[in-house]
Design an enzyme around this catalytic site. Structure first.
Site, PDB file in Angstrom:
ATOM      1  N   ARG A 140      -5.466  91.931  40.786  1.00 60.13           N
ATOM      2  CA  ARG A 140      -4.209  92.424  40.216  1.00 60.13           C
ATOM      3  C   ARG A 140      -3.097  91.393  40.327  1.00 60.13           C
ATOM      4  O   ARG A 140      -3.038  90.627  41.283  1.00 60.13           O
ATOM      5  CB  ARG A 140      -3.733  93.682  40.953  1.00 60.13           C
ATOM      6  CG  ARG A 140      -4.503  94.933  40.575  1.00 60.13           C
ATOM      7  CD  ARG A 140      -3.855  96.156  41.152  1.00 60.13           C
ATOM      8  NE  ARG A 140      -3.698  96.027  42.592  1.00 60.13           N
ATOM      9  CZ  ARG A 140      -2.795  96.684  43.296  1.00 60.13           C
ATOM     10  NH1 ARG A 140      -1.952  97.501  42.697  1.00 60.13           N
ATOM     11  NH2 ARG A 140      -2.731  96.525  44.596  1.00 60.13           N
TER      12      ARG A 140
ATOM     13  N   SER B  63      -7.813  89.541  50.785  1.00 61.43           N
ATOM     14  CA  SER B  63      -8.363  90.526  51.728  1.00 61.43           C
ATOM     15  C   SER B  63      -9.740  90.152  52.261  1.00 61.43           C
ATOM     16  O   SER B  63     -10.729  90.866  52.040  1.00 61.43           O
ATOM     17  CB  SER B  63      -8.394  91.892  51.061  1.00 61.43           C
ATOM     18  OG  SER B  63      -7.119  92.168  50.574  1.00 61.43           O
TER      19      SER B  63
ATOM     20  N   ASP C 145      -4.817  92.453  53.276  1.00 62.86           N
ATOM     21  CA  ASP C 145      -4.304  93.729  52.747  1.00 62.86           C
ATOM     22  C   ASP C 145      -3.807  94.678  53.841  1.00 62.86           C
ATOM     23  O   ASP C 145      -2.863  95.443  53.640  1.00 62.86           O
ATOM     24  CB  ASP C 145      -5.329  94.423  51.823  1.00 62.86           C
ATOM     25  CG  ASP C 145      -6.717  94.534  52.428  1.00 62.86           C
ATOM     26  OD1 ASP C 145      -6.945  94.020  53.537  1.00 62.86           O
ATOM     27  OD2 ASP C 145      -7.599  95.138  51.768  1.00 62.86           O
TER      28      ASP C 145
HETATM   29  C1  GLC Z   1     -13.127  93.534  54.458  1.00 61.91           C
HETATM   30  C2  GLC Z   1     -12.372  92.215  54.676  1.00 61.91           C
HETATM   31  C3  GLC Z   1     -11.009  92.468  55.260  1.00 61.91           C
HETATM   32  C4  GLC Z   1     -10.251  93.486  54.427  1.00 61.91           C
HETATM   33  C5  GLC Z   1     -11.081  94.770  54.276  1.00 61.91           C
HETATM   34  C6  GLC Z   1     -10.387  95.807  53.411  1.00 61.91           C
HETATM   35  O1  GLC Z   1     -13.391  94.087  55.690  1.00 61.91           O
HETATM   36  O2  GLC Z   1     -13.118  91.364  55.502  1.00 61.91           O
HETATM   37  O3  GLC Z   1     -10.269  91.276  55.358  1.00 61.91           O
HETATM   38  O4  GLC Z   1      -9.032  93.773  55.042  1.00 61.91           O
HETATM   39  O5  GLC Z   1     -12.323  94.443  53.709  1.00 61.91           O
HETATM   40  O6  GLC Z   1     -10.142  95.344  52.139  1.00 61.91           O
END
Ligand code: GLC
Length: 451
Positions: free
Chosen positions: A81, A145, A199
């Site tokens: 996004r 993330s 995130d």
């Molecule tokens: C996975 C990633 C992590 C992220 C999570 C939620 O666990 O390793 O960094 O925060 O997904 O998206």
């Protein structure tokens, strides 16, 4: 690993009671998980080998006065996004524009250069479509993330991919640099990467912008993870650990590996592209729950405990968490929503008992996910505040938490089971779009630091 005893074939009752036992987490199990969690947190914070990476985010929560216009990128699920966010300086954040781009499978599994080219091209489309001028510098916040090692707010080295991503040439590289190079290549040099955040960090930052008691951010979505507010003096692995103040820590709790596995967890794990990693995530998050349930259903079908009349088959990837969600939301007397779903995939003439079994299997898998989640939340809150003396607002985002029937209630009920009345100090709140708005807040907090 839990292996079942010999069972009489054709006996769904004994199958289900064994299944229930192998997925059960008693109060004692939960207490053990919490203890192990504390142990791993401590090791992770001091730089020792641990399944919890405990990654410093080089930012604290917001104070609500942050302001400015930011572009935000969100990479971490099936969609990518781009957003334009305006922070007004009074705790209010407004999304001015938002576009979603589906990441083609070939890009997820191709090269890093292609992935960042795709990101830059999407930003270009966003700018043209929304008529955004490029004359002035644009400050950009990037929600990335995945586990990354930061040494300041605007750089981050990818440690490993999770959630099925495998793009080559990114592990060990600074993702801000890769993005900057791609932006320049696509004549978007006016865009400057001002902040990089996970995130969960974005989710905490976004909530704290309006609620100053927020000290934890969680994602229950495609993946699962949490971050929280830690005293800098406790982050022993940091050179600056003698400093006063607080910093957010991305725990990467999805990788916690001290929970007993069932045979289904082992099979699932072995078939992923990151076996041995993200063990807790593989028991909780949306990317995996459907597959655990599917493995169980396949075994029941093979054992003639389910759909013995026909030729039912659930192939890998066919049964998703969304289907579990639909099944568990069927509260009708005859479970007709389930019947309709089954007919849609070619399994007709099912009995009420069969539909009930399907619902029960989904319930067993999702209940364990919720109870593990509650134990992990409890571990982090009691790490910050062992006797639960203070109020903690916990910002939670992700489809599983938002949409999965009973998940939220089960997490709350398990926290109550663990902490009794003190659980009232743990305020679980939904945070809409932490990974979109949140990184703009992070970029604005960073800008205030610089001033
Ligand atoms: C996975 C990633 C992590 C992220 C999570 C939620 O666990 O390793 O960094 O925060 O997904 O998206």
């Amino acid at each position: 690993m839990h292996r079942g005893k010999k069972r009489t074939p054709n006996d769904p009752c004994s199958f289900l009671s064994e299944l229930e036992k192998s997925f059960e987490l008693t109060r004692e199990h939960l207490e053990e998980i919490i203890l192990e969690f504390h142990h791993e947190m401590k090791r992770g914070l001091s730089g020792k080998e641990s399944s919890l990476k405990m990654l410093p985010a080089f930012i604290d929560r917001a104070c609500g006065k942050e302001e400015g216009k930011f572009m935000a990128l969100d990479l971490g699920g099936t969609n990518f996004r781009v957003l334009q966010v305006d922070l007004s300086g009074d705790g209010k954040a407004r999304k001015e524009h938002e576009e979603k781009y589906v990441i083609p499978k070939a890009i997820m599994h191709g090269t890093g250069v292609k992935l960042f080219d795709f990101i830059a091209q999407s930003i270009k489309q966003f700018i043209i479509y929304n008529n955004i001028g490029l004359e002035n510098k644009i400050n950009l916040g990037f929600t990335f993330s995945f586990p990354m090692k930061q040494s300041n707010i605007s750089t981050g080295i990818l440690i490993n991919w999770t959630k099925g991503f495998t793009a080559k040439g990114v592990i060990g590289a600074d993702v801000a640099k890769l993005l900057t190079t791609a932006l320049k290549k696509h004549r978007l040099g006016n865009i400057e990467v001002a902040a990089l955040a996970n995130d969960t960090v974005g989710t905490l930052a976004a909530k704290s912008y309006e609620d100053h008691d927020c000290d934890m951010g969680i994602i229950f979505g495609t993946g699962t993870n949490a971050c929280y507010r830690e005293k800098i003096s406790n982050i022993k692995k940091l050179k600056s650990s003698s400093e006063k103040g607080y910093m957010l820590i991305n725990t990467e709790w999805g990788n916690f590996n001290k929970i007993r596995m069932t045979k289904y967890d082992v099979i699932l794990d072995e078939a992923t592209n990151n076996p041995g990693e993200q063990r807790m995530e593989k028991m909780i998050s949306g990317m995996y729950l459907g597959e655990i349930a599917r493995l169980i259903l396949e075994e029941m079908i093979e054992d003639k405990c389910l759909f013995a009349k026909g030729k039912a088959k659930f192939s890998k990837g066919d049964f998703k968490t969304e289907h579990m969600s639909l099944i568990e939301s069927d509260d009708s007397d005859k479970l007709l929503k389930i019947a309709e779903y089954l007919e849609g995939i070619g399994i007709s003439d099912t009995s009420f008992e069969e539909r009930e079994i399907l619902k029960r299997v989904c319930g067993i898998v999702s209940k364990r996910a919720a109870r593990i989640s509650a134990a992990a939340i409890s571990a982090i809150v009691t790490w910050m505040d062992p006797h639960l003396e203070h109020k903690h607002t916990i910002a939670i985002d992700g489809m599983l938490y938002e949409k999965y029937p009973h998940f939220r209630q089960l997490v709350a009920a398990t926290l109550k089971e663990i902490h009794k009345d003190a659980s009232e100090k743990i305020n679980l709140t939904r945070a809409k779009d932490g990974s979109g708005i949140g990184v703009a807040v992070v970029a604005a907090v960073a800008a205030l630091y610089r001033q």
